[in-house]
Design a protein around this motif. Structure first.
Motif, PDB file in Angstrom:
ATOM      1  N   ILE A  91      -5.275   0.686  -5.409  1.00 54.41           N
ATOM      2  CA  ILE A  91      -5.298  -0.093  -6.641  1.00 54.41           C
ATOM      3  C   ILE A  91      -6.305  -1.225  -6.469  1.00 54.41           C
ATOM      4  O   ILE A  91      -6.164  -2.081  -5.594  1.00 54.41           O
ATOM      5  CB  ILE A  91      -3.905  -0.653  -6.968  1.00 54.41           C
ATOM      6  CG1 ILE A  91      -2.926   0.505  -7.201  1.00 54.41           C
ATOM      7  CG2 ILE A  91      -3.967  -1.555  -8.197  1.00 54.41           C
ATOM      8  CD1 ILE A  91      -1.518   0.074  -7.448  1.00 54.41           C
ATOM      9  N   VAL A  92      -7.320  -1.220  -7.303  1.00 52.53           N
ATOM     10  CA  VAL A  92      -8.377  -2.224  -7.191  1.00 52.53           C
ATOM     11  C   VAL A  92      -7.948  -3.528  -7.846  1.00 52.53           C
ATOM     12  O   VAL A  92      -8.019  -4.601  -7.252  1.00 52.53           O
ATOM     13  CB  VAL A  92      -9.679  -1.701  -7.826  1.00 52.53           C
ATOM     14  CG1 VAL A  92     -10.779  -2.754  -7.733  1.00 52.53           C
ATOM     15  CG2 VAL A  92     -10.114  -0.414  -7.131  1.00 52.53           C
ATOM     16  N   LYS A  93      -7.504  -3.462  -9.087  1.00 53.70           N
ATOM     17  CA  LYS A  93      -7.022  -4.666  -9.768  1.00 53.70           C
ATOM     18  C   LYS A  93      -6.275  -4.261 -11.027  1.00 53.70           C
ATOM     19  O   LYS A  93      -6.353  -3.113 -11.482  1.00 53.70           O
ATOM     20  CB  LYS A  93      -8.177  -5.600 -10.132  1.00 53.70           C
ATOM     21  CG  LYS A  93      -9.110  -5.058 -11.201  1.00 53.70           C
ATOM     22  CD  LYS A  93     -10.157  -6.109 -11.569  1.00 53.70           C
ATOM     23  CE  LYS A  93     -11.073  -5.579 -12.677  1.00 53.70           C
ATOM     24  NZ  LYS A  93     -12.073  -6.590 -13.080  1.00 53.70           N
ATOM     25  N   SER A 107     -11.724   1.953 -19.361  1.00 54.80           N
ATOM     26  CA  SER A 107     -12.510   2.776 -18.458  1.00 54.80           C
ATOM     27  C   SER A 107     -13.233   1.871 -17.479  1.00 54.80           C
ATOM     28  O   SER A 107     -13.381   0.670 -17.701  1.00 54.80           O
ATOM     29  CB  SER A 107     -13.512   3.633 -19.240  1.00 54.80           C
ATOM     30  OG  SER A 107     -14.402   2.804 -19.950  1.00 54.80           O
ATOM     31  N   TRP A 108     -13.708   2.479 -16.403  1.00 57.36           N
ATOM     32  CA  TRP A 108     -14.300   1.719 -15.320  1.00 57.36           C
ATOM     33  C   TRP A 108     -15.712   1.239 -15.640  1.00 57.36           C
ATOM     34  O   TRP A 108     -16.179   0.263 -15.112  1.00 57.36           O
ATOM     35  CB  TRP A 108     -14.371   2.607 -14.066  1.00 57.36           C
ATOM     36  CG  TRP A 108     -13.109   2.607 -13.270  1.00 57.36           C
ATOM     37  CD1 TRP A 108     -11.948   3.229 -13.606  1.00 57.36           C
ATOM     38  CD2 TRP A 108     -12.870   1.966 -12.017  1.00 57.36           C
ATOM     39  NE1 TRP A 108     -11.005   3.032 -12.638  1.00 57.36           N
ATOM     40  CE2 TRP A 108     -11.549   2.266 -11.635  1.00 57.36           C
ATOM     41  CE3 TRP A 108     -13.652   1.193 -11.167  1.00 57.36           C
ATOM     42  CZ2 TRP A 108     -10.991   1.793 -10.456  1.00 57.36           C
ATOM     43  CZ3 TRP A 108     -13.093   0.740  -9.989  1.00 57.36           C
ATOM     44  CH2 TRP A 108     -11.782   1.027  -9.642  1.00 57.36           C
ATOM     45  N   MET A 109     -16.424   1.975 -16.461  1.00 56.58           N
ATOM     46  CA  MET A 109     -17.853   1.758 -16.670  1.00 56.58           C
ATOM     47  C   MET A 109     -18.616   1.853 -15.354  1.00 56.58           C
ATOM     48  O   MET A 109     -19.529   1.095 -15.056  1.00 56.58           O
ATOM     49  CB  MET A 109     -18.132   0.408 -17.339  1.00 56.58           C
ATOM     50  CG  MET A 109     -17.708   0.359 -18.793  1.00 56.58           C
ATOM     51  SD  MET A 109     -18.407   1.682 -19.808  1.00 56.58           S
ATOM     52  CE  MET A 109     -20.144   1.292 -19.722  1.00 56.58           C
ATOM     53  N   LYS A 110     -18.167   2.772 -14.524  1.00 58.08           N
ATOM     54  CA  LYS A 110     -18.863   3.094 -13.284  1.00 58.08           C
ATOM     55  C   LYS A 110     -19.480   4.476 -13.476  1.00 58.08           C
ATOM     56  O   LYS A 110     -18.902   5.330 -14.123  1.00 58.08           O
ATOM     57  CB  LYS A 110     -17.884   3.096 -12.113  1.00 58.08           C
ATOM     58  CG  LYS A 110     -18.528   3.452 -10.763  1.00 58.08           C
ATOM     59  CD  LYS A 110     -17.472   3.421  -9.665  1.00 58.08           C
ATOM     60  CE  LYS A 110     -18.036   3.899  -8.336  1.00 58.08           C
ATOM     61  NZ  LYS A 110     -19.107   3.059  -7.830  1.00 58.08           N
ATOM     62  N   GLY A 117      -3.283   0.170 -17.272  1.00 56.19           N
ATOM     63  CA  GLY A 117      -3.870  -1.151 -17.061  1.00 56.19           C
ATOM     64  C   GLY A 117      -4.281  -1.434 -15.632  1.00 56.19           C
ATOM     65  O   GLY A 117      -4.867  -2.489 -15.356  1.00 56.19           O
ATOM     66  N   TYR A 118      -4.029  -0.512 -14.709  1.00 54.77           N
ATOM     67  CA  TYR A 118      -4.401  -0.692 -13.307  1.00 54.77           C
ATOM     68  C   TYR A 118      -5.606   0.196 -12.987  1.00 54.77           C
ATOM     69  O   TYR A 118      -5.570   1.409 -13.228  1.00 54.77           O
ATOM     70  CB  TYR A 118      -3.239  -0.338 -12.379  1.00 54.77           C
ATOM     71  CG  TYR A 118      -2.101  -1.317 -12.439  1.00 54.77           C
ATOM     72  CD1 TYR A 118      -2.011  -2.381 -11.532  1.00 54.77           C
ATOM     73  CD2 TYR A 118      -1.098  -1.194 -13.401  1.00 54.77           C
ATOM     74  CE1 TYR A 118      -0.959  -3.277 -11.593  1.00 54.77           C
ATOM     75  CE2 TYR A 118      -0.044  -2.087 -13.468  1.00 54.77           C
ATOM     76  CZ  TYR A 118       0.021  -3.130 -12.557  1.00 54.77           C
ATOM     77  OH  TYR A 118       1.053  -4.030 -12.607  1.00 54.77           O
ATOM     78  N   GLN A 119      -6.649  -0.384 -12.455  1.00 56.32           N
ATOM     79  CA  GLN A 119      -7.815   0.373 -12.013  1.00 56.32           C
ATOM     80  C   GLN A 119      -7.514   0.951 -10.627  1.00 56.32           C
ATOM     81  O   GLN A 119      -7.312   0.208  -9.664  1.00 56.32           O
ATOM     82  CB  GLN A 119      -9.047  -0.518 -11.976  1.00 56.32           C
ATOM     83  CG  GLN A 119      -9.534  -0.917 -13.365  1.00 56.32           C
ATOM     84  CD  GLN A 119     -10.732  -1.835 -13.290  1.00 56.32           C
ATOM     85  OE1 GLN A 119     -10.643  -2.929 -12.758  1.00 56.32           O
ATOM     86  NE2 GLN A 119     -11.859  -1.401 -13.830  1.00 56.32           N
TER      87      GLN A 119
END
Length: 365
Positions: free
Chosen positions: A164-166, A174-177, A350-352
């Motif tokens: 879990i990143v944040k 979405s991550w926008m990665k 809601g968790y990345q």
């Protein structure tokens, strides 16, 4: 003498009486004039006050009428705007239906042309042989889309771990990665489904932010791609083979349809109807031309991969075991595979979250 005295008395009495009457008249005139002077301004003030009140009432009515007119004009404009939007939606839907019919007609024409060109002259050879040959040709076409410089010798067998990143807060995102879910960043361009359209995909240059190409994807956008994420009508994905679109087709029982797109021209290279149902699906992703569909329940639970579709026919999807995700929160609103680090980037309530994958080598036939 007495008569003279009486006459004088009478004359004095008359003069006194006359004086008194004059005095009364003078006082009456003075009093009447004062009352008139006092009464006239009051009457005028009352008159002006009544006129001002009437004018104020007319202005209030005029203001109310103007407000009602403005509200009616706003309602009319709103109704016209709503009808215009409905017409645009209907026009897009009709365009999508027409494109779908044209695409299916093109497939039929290609199949008929193939059969006409490849039916053997020997009468005793049955039509099944030509159909088998057609299937072989289709299989070769499927394999030909695999880039020679890409390693696609492994398949997903499980979820190794998660990180879990944040916590971002919003349940959707979405991550926008590079790449991302629903809209992907690939080779310096962002590809995304244009809002308020049924099936339009835009290609935008990241440096100068200009639209360089667009595509109306036939048959897409008529129902949610995943029933548990109704905002996603048309999904995009990137894997080792390039750019993909994913949508559900109501004419195909609501099953998912995957389309290989040319990332340079946005041209449709090939389309596959899958056996994966969009009902109870929350997301999907592509790895080396293999579609993995993730399912859950309406109330949230443990997500799992329950359907796999391989365009190369190298995976026996019927015998593929169900792959469970580690139970964390509710459900995924986004799942995307990154072909370089070979990890899944997820948005879990809601968790990345990052998932590391277990991959297994397979022999490509």
């Amino acid at each position: 003498m007495q008569t003279k005295l009486e006459g004088k008395r009478h004359s004095g009495y008359v003069k006194g009486k006359t004086y008194n009457m004059s005095l009364i008249i003078i006082l009456f005139l003075l009093f009447g004039t004062t009352q008139t002077q006092r009464t006239t301004p009051d009457i005028m003030m009352q008159y002006f006050q009544r006129q001002l009140q009437q004018l104020e009432g007319r202005m209030n009515r005029c203001e109310q009428d103007f407000q009602q007119f403005g509200q009616k004009m706003y309602d009319v404009f709103k109704e016209i705007h709503g009808q215009t939007n409905k017409m645009n939606v209907l026009r897009s839907e009709v365009k999508g239906h027409v494109d779908t019919v044209a695409m299916r007609l093109d497939r039929v024409e290609r199949d008929v042309e193939y059969l006409q060109n490849n039916i053997p002259e020997i009468a005793h050879v049955e039509i099944e042989d030509s159909l088998l040959e057609h299937q072989v040709k289709e299989a070769k076409l499927k394999k030909s889309v695999i880039p020679e410089d890409k390693d696609c010798s492994s398949v997903l067998t499980g979820i190794k771990s998660l990180k879990i990143v944040k916590k971002a807060g919003d349940t959707t995102g979405s991550w926008m990665k590079d790449p991302t879910k629903g809209h992907v960043i690939y080779s310096g361009f962002v590809y995304y489904h244009l809002a308020d359209t049924i099936n339009e995909i835009l290609k935008v240059h990241l440096s100068n932010r200009t639209v360089t190409d667009r595509l109306l994807l036939p048959g897409a956008g008529r129902m949610p791609a995943y029933s548990l994420n109704t905002n996603t009508l048309l999904d995009l994905a990137v894997d080792e083979m390039g750019l993909w679109s994913i949508h559900a087709d109501p004419d195909f029982g609501g099953n998912l349809v995957i389309t290989k797109l040319d990332h340079n021209s946005l041209a449709v290279e090939h389309t596959w109807d899958t056996n994966c149902d969009s009902r109870n699906a929350e997301a999907s992703f592509m790895i080396c031309g293999v579609l993995y569909v993730v399912y859950n329940s309406d109330y949230g639970g443990r997500s799992s991969i329950q359907c796999v579709f391989d365009i190369h026919d190298t995976i026996y999807t019927e015998s593929t075991p169900e792959v469970f995700f580690p139970k964390r929160y509710t459900s995924h609103s986004a799942l995307c595979y990154h072909p370089q680090d070979k990890q899944l980037y997820a948005w879990d309530d809601g968790y990345q979250t990052i998932y590391k994958l277990d991959m297994k080598k397979v022999t490509m036939t």
